[in-house]
Design a protein around this motif. Structure first.
Motif, PDB file in Angstrom:
ATOM      1  N   LEU A   9       0.815  -1.216   0.000  1.00  0.00           N
ATOM      2  CA  LEU A   9       0.000   0.000   0.000  1.00  0.00           C
ATOM      3  C   LEU A   9       0.849   1.267   0.000  1.00  0.00           C
ATOM      4  CD1 LEU A   9      -2.550  -1.171   2.721  1.00  0.00           C
ATOM      5  CD2 LEU A   9      -2.765  -1.394   0.233  1.00  0.00           C
ATOM      6  N   ILE A  10       1.985   1.199   0.689  1.00  0.00           N
ATOM      7  CA  ILE A  10       2.921   2.329   0.779  1.00  0.00           C
ATOM      8  C   ILE A  10       4.140   2.041  -0.096  1.00  0.00           C
ATOM      9  CG2 ILE A  10       4.495   3.575   2.307  1.00  0.00           C
ATOM     10  CD1 ILE A  10       1.640   4.373   2.799  1.00  0.00           C
ATOM     11  N   ASP A  81      13.702   8.784   9.179  1.00  0.00           N
ATOM     12  CA  ASP A  81      12.605   9.734   9.352  1.00  0.00           C
ATOM     13  C   ASP A  81      11.859  10.019   8.059  1.00  0.00           C
ATOM     14  OD1 ASP A  81      13.322   9.886  12.004  1.00  0.00           O
ATOM     15  OD2 ASP A  81      14.414  11.771  11.812  1.00  0.00           O
ATOM     16  N   SER A  82      12.459   9.671   6.915  1.00  0.00           N
ATOM     17  CA  SER A  82      11.767   9.880   5.641  1.00  0.00           C
ATOM     18  C   SER A  82      10.506   9.030   5.555  1.00  0.00           C
ATOM     19  CB  SER A  82      12.697   9.554   4.458  1.00  0.00           C
ATOM     20  OG  SER A  82      12.907   8.146   4.320  1.00  0.00           O
ATOM     21  N   ALA A  83      10.429   7.978   6.374  1.00  0.00           N
ATOM     22  CA  ALA A  83       9.243   7.111   6.391  1.00  0.00           C
ATOM     23  C   ALA A  83       7.979   7.911   6.718  1.00  0.00           C
ATOM     24  CB  ALA A  83       9.430   5.983   7.389  1.00  0.00           C
ATOM     25  N   LYS A  84       8.143   9.006   7.451  1.00  0.00           N
ATOM     26  CA  LYS A  84       6.993   9.832   7.807  1.00  0.00           C
ATOM     27  C   LYS A  84       6.340  10.459   6.578  1.00  0.00           C
ATOM     28  CE  LYS A  84       9.126  11.104  12.225  1.00  0.00           C
ATOM     29  NZ  LYS A  84       9.656  12.227  13.058  1.00  0.00           N
ATOM     30  N   ASN A  85       7.088  10.526   5.485  1.00  0.00           N
ATOM     31  CA  ASN A  85       6.588  11.199   4.282  1.00  0.00           C
ATOM     32  C   ASN A  85       6.417  10.266   3.086  1.00  0.00           C
ATOM     33  OD1 ASN A  85       6.710  13.882   5.514  1.00  0.00           O
ATOM     34  ND2 ASN A  85       8.934  13.647   5.395  1.00  0.00           N
ATOM     35  N   TRP A  86       6.585   8.967   3.291  1.00  0.00           N
ATOM     36  CA  TRP A  86       6.407   8.037   2.182  1.00  0.00           C
ATOM     37  C   TRP A  86       4.960   8.069   1.709  1.00  0.00           C
ATOM     38  CZ3 TRP A  86       9.275   3.134   4.413  1.00  0.00           C
ATOM     39  CH2 TRP A  86      10.651   3.396   4.467  1.00  0.00           C
ATOM     40  N   LYS A  87       4.811   7.964   0.413  1.00  0.00           N
ATOM     41  CA  LYS A  87       3.485   8.062  -0.192  1.00  0.00           C
ATOM     42  C   LYS A  87       2.871   6.687  -0.437  1.00  0.00           C
ATOM     43  CE  LYS A  87       3.776  12.495  -0.341  1.00  0.00           C
ATOM     44  NZ  LYS A  87       2.952  13.299   0.615  1.00  0.00           N
ATOM     45  N   GLY A  88       1.566   6.680  -0.457  1.00  0.00           N
ATOM     46  CA  GLY A  88       0.873   5.465  -0.864  1.00  0.00           C
ATOM     47  C   GLY A  88       0.952   5.341  -2.371  1.00  0.00           C
ATOM     48  N   PHE A  89       0.836   4.126  -2.889  1.00  0.00           N
ATOM     49  CA  PHE A  89       0.732   3.955  -4.330  1.00  0.00           C
ATOM     50  C   PHE A  89      -0.522   4.711  -4.799  1.00  0.00           C
ATOM     51  CE2 PHE A  89       3.336   0.284  -3.208  1.00  0.00           C
ATOM     52  CZ  PHE A  89       4.322   0.345  -4.191  1.00  0.00           C
ATOM     53  N   LEU A  96      -8.763   1.005  -1.044  1.00  0.00           N
ATOM     54  CA  LEU A  96      -9.072   0.676   0.348  1.00  0.00           C
ATOM     55  C   LEU A  96     -10.418   1.255   0.769  1.00  0.00           C
ATOM     56  CD1 LEU A  96      -5.540   1.267   1.913  1.00  0.00           C
ATOM     57  CD2 LEU A  96      -6.708  -0.940   1.699  1.00  0.00           C
ATOM     58  N   ALA A  97     -10.691   2.479   0.355  1.00  0.00           N
ATOM     59  CA  ALA A  97     -11.969   3.107   0.705  1.00  0.00           C
ATOM     60  C   ALA A  97     -13.131   2.311   0.130  1.00  0.00           C
ATOM     61  CB  ALA A  97     -12.000   4.544   0.190  1.00  0.00           C
ATOM     62  N   SER A  98     -12.954   1.819  -1.093  1.00  0.00           N
ATOM     63  CA  SER A  98     -14.001   1.018  -1.722  1.00  0.00           C
ATOM     64  C   SER A  98     -14.190  -0.307  -0.997  1.00  0.00           C
ATOM     65  CB  SER A  98     -13.640   0.776  -3.192  1.00  0.00           C
ATOM     66  OG  SER A  98     -14.603  -0.051  -3.818  1.00  0.00           O
ATOM     67  N   LEU A  99     -13.098  -0.979  -0.685  1.00  0.00           N
ATOM     68  CA  LEU A  99     -13.170  -2.275  -0.012  1.00  0.00           C
ATOM     69  C   LEU A  99     -13.741  -2.155   1.395  1.00  0.00           C
ATOM     70  CD1 LEU A  99      -9.723  -3.699  -1.165  1.00  0.00           C
ATOM     71  CD2 LEU A  99     -11.980  -4.463  -1.942  1.00  0.00           C
ATOM     72  N   ALA A 100     -13.443  -1.036   2.050  1.00  0.00           N
ATOM     73  CA  ALA A 100     -13.892  -0.836   3.431  1.00  0.00           C
ATOM     74  C   ALA A 100     -15.408  -0.695   3.541  1.00  0.00           C
ATOM     75  CB  ALA A 100     -13.208   0.394   4.031  1.00  0.00           C
ATOM     76  N   LYS A 101     -16.075  -0.473   2.427  1.00  0.00           N
ATOM     77  CA  LYS A 101     -17.535  -0.347   2.457  1.00  0.00           C
ATOM     78  C   LYS A 101     -18.212  -1.681   2.780  1.00  0.00           C
ATOM     79  CE  LYS A 101     -17.602   3.376  -0.987  1.00  0.00           C
ATOM     80  NZ  LYS A 101     -18.034   3.750  -2.375  1.00  0.00           N
ATOM     81  N   ASN A 102     -17.529  -2.772   2.462  1.00  0.00           N
ATOM     82  CA  ASN A 102     -18.140  -4.091   2.644  1.00  0.00           C
ATOM     83  C   ASN A 102     -17.321  -5.070   3.480  1.00  0.00           C
ATOM     84  OD1 ASN A 102     -20.576  -3.840   0.815  1.00  0.00           O
ATOM     85  ND2 ASN A 102     -18.940  -3.321  -0.636  1.00  0.00           N
ATOM     86  N   PHE A 119       1.669   6.079   7.986  1.00  0.00           N
ATOM     87  CA  PHE A 119       1.177   5.321   6.838  1.00  0.00           C
ATOM     88  C   PHE A 119      -0.352   5.299   6.822  1.00  0.00           C
ATOM     89  CE2 PHE A 119       5.181   2.476   7.433  1.00  0.00           C
ATOM     90  CZ  PHE A 119       5.976   3.477   6.919  1.00  0.00           C
ATOM     91  N   GLU A 120      -0.932   5.060   7.983  1.00  0.00           N
ATOM     92  CA  GLU A 120      -2.394   4.969   8.076  1.00  0.00           C
ATOM     93  C   GLU A 120      -3.048   6.291   7.674  1.00  0.00           C
ATOM     94  OE1 GLU A 120      -5.596   3.075  11.146  1.00  0.00           O
ATOM     95  OE2 GLU A 120      -4.018   4.324  12.033  1.00  0.00           O
ATOM     96  N   LYS A 121      -2.463   7.387   8.144  1.00  0.00           N
ATOM     97  CA  LYS A 121      -3.002   8.705   7.785  1.00  0.00           C
ATOM     98  C   LYS A 121      -2.881   8.938   6.285  1.00  0.00           C
ATOM     99  CE  LYS A 121      -2.591  13.629   8.854  1.00  0.00           C
ATOM    100  NZ  LYS A 121      -1.852  14.660   9.659  1.00  0.00           N
ATOM    101  N   GLU A 122      -1.729   8.568   5.702  1.00  0.00           N
ATOM    102  CA  GLU A 122      -1.509   8.722   4.263  1.00  0.00           C
ATOM    103  C   GLU A 122      -2.556   7.943   3.467  1.00  0.00           C
ATOM    104  OE1 GLU A 122       0.115   9.160   0.361  1.00  0.00           O
ATOM    105  OE2 GLU A 122       0.232  10.382   2.170  1.00  0.00           O
ATOM    106  N   LEU A 123      -2.986   6.822   3.994  1.00  0.00           N
ATOM    107  CA  LEU A 123      -3.936   5.949   3.289  1.00  0.00           C
ATOM    108  C   LEU A 123      -5.398   6.293   3.575  1.00  0.00           C
ATOM    109  CD1 LEU A 123      -2.016   2.598   3.885  1.00  0.00           C
ATOM    110  CD2 LEU A 123      -2.207   3.825   1.708  1.00  0.00           C
ATOM    111  N   GLY A 124      -5.637   7.316   4.377  1.00  0.00           N
ATOM    112  CA  GLY A 124      -7.007   7.731   4.647  1.00  0.00           C
ATOM    113  C   GLY A 124      -7.668   7.042   5.823  1.00  0.00           C
ATOM    114  N   ASN A 125      -6.867   6.459   6.715  1.00  0.00           N
ATOM    115  CA  ASN A 125      -7.383   5.793   7.923  1.00  0.00           C
ATOM    116  C   ASN A 125      -8.479   4.771   7.618  1.00  0.00           C
ATOM    117  OD1 ASN A 125      -5.809   7.424   9.887  1.00  0.00           O
ATOM    118  ND2 ASN A 125      -7.081   9.108   9.133  1.00  0.00           N
TER     119      ASN A 125
END
Length: 227
Positions: A9-10, A81-89, A96-102, A119-125
């Motif tokens: 995901l990241i 510390d760069s891990a704090k700024n790694w981006k999600g694909f 994830l938002a779509s899958l979390a609906k069901n 990471f969780e914040k980057e992915l939209g929790n």
């Protein structure tokens, strides 16, 4: 659905290469990103490795001389510390938002809890629950990591037979999930690149139950199946 996070995901490879390239540019040199990943992989999976991403300090000091970078701890800490700024694909958050609906989404990461928070914040929790190396006291592919999650799933009234485990690492996730009897899904992030990049090569390849080259592919297949 249980998910590996770093690499699935990241985009940790992109994050590592970007940080190392910045350090290199500041010191007046250029580095080959894929070579850097190969060196990282060798250093990361040594016997004296620490938990991730704290271990990036040690890794940097190990690989810096070979890359021609300054062997200075401050740069190792910068890589960590760069891990704090790694981006999600690009497709991770929407999928994830779509899958979390069901489905209940459960994160399973070898990263420490402090890094996972970014990471969780980057992915939209999107996660219903999350397990890190700090929570389990071990790292995948140790079966004990999975057993901790199985116990949690059982406490929620379900079993491991209800799980679809989603990951990009053959070594850390796909092989062991098969041995533990899970249905699994391989997200082959490096499908258009040679080698395993920053992820250790598996002792043997495991054919997954499901195979996509992106999270978007998985999300679309799930939506089609539900329809």
């Amino acid at each position: 659905m249980t998910f590996d996070v770093v690499g699935t995901l990241i985009d940790f490879e992109g994050g590592l290469k970007a940080c190392l390239a910045e350090i290199a540019a500041e010191t007046g040199i250029e580095i080959d990103g894929e070579r850097a990943l190969s060196l990282y992989r060798e250093a990361r999976y040594s016997g004296d490795a620490d938990l991730f991403p704290d271990d990036l300090v040690r890794v940097y000091l190990t690989i810096a001389p070979t890359l021609g970078l300054p062997a200075d701890r401050k740069y190792g800490e910068r890589l960590r510390d760069s891990a704090k700024n790694w981006k999600g694909f690009a497709d991770s958050t929407a999928a994830l938002a779509s899958l979390a609906k069901n489905y209940r989404l459960v994160a399973m990461t070898n990263a420490r809890r402090w890094a996972f928070a970014f990471f969780e914040k980057e992915l939209g929790n999107p996660f219903y629950a999350a397990f890190t190396a700090d929570d389990t006291g071990t790292e995948k592919p140790d079966p004990a990591f999975f057993e901790t999650v199985f116990a949690y799933i059982a406490s929620e009234g379900h079993s491991k037979n209800d799980i679809l485990h989603v990951a990009q690492s053959q070594h850390h996730d796909i092989g062991i999930s098969r041995k533990l009897g899970l249905t699994n899904c391989w997200i082959e992030r490096r499908h258009d690149q040679k080698g395993y990049g920053g992820t250790i090569e598996p002792a043997e390849f495991t054919t997954p139950d499901y195979h996509f080259t992106s999270m978007a592919g998985l999300s679309a297949a799930v939506a089609a199946a539900r329809a």
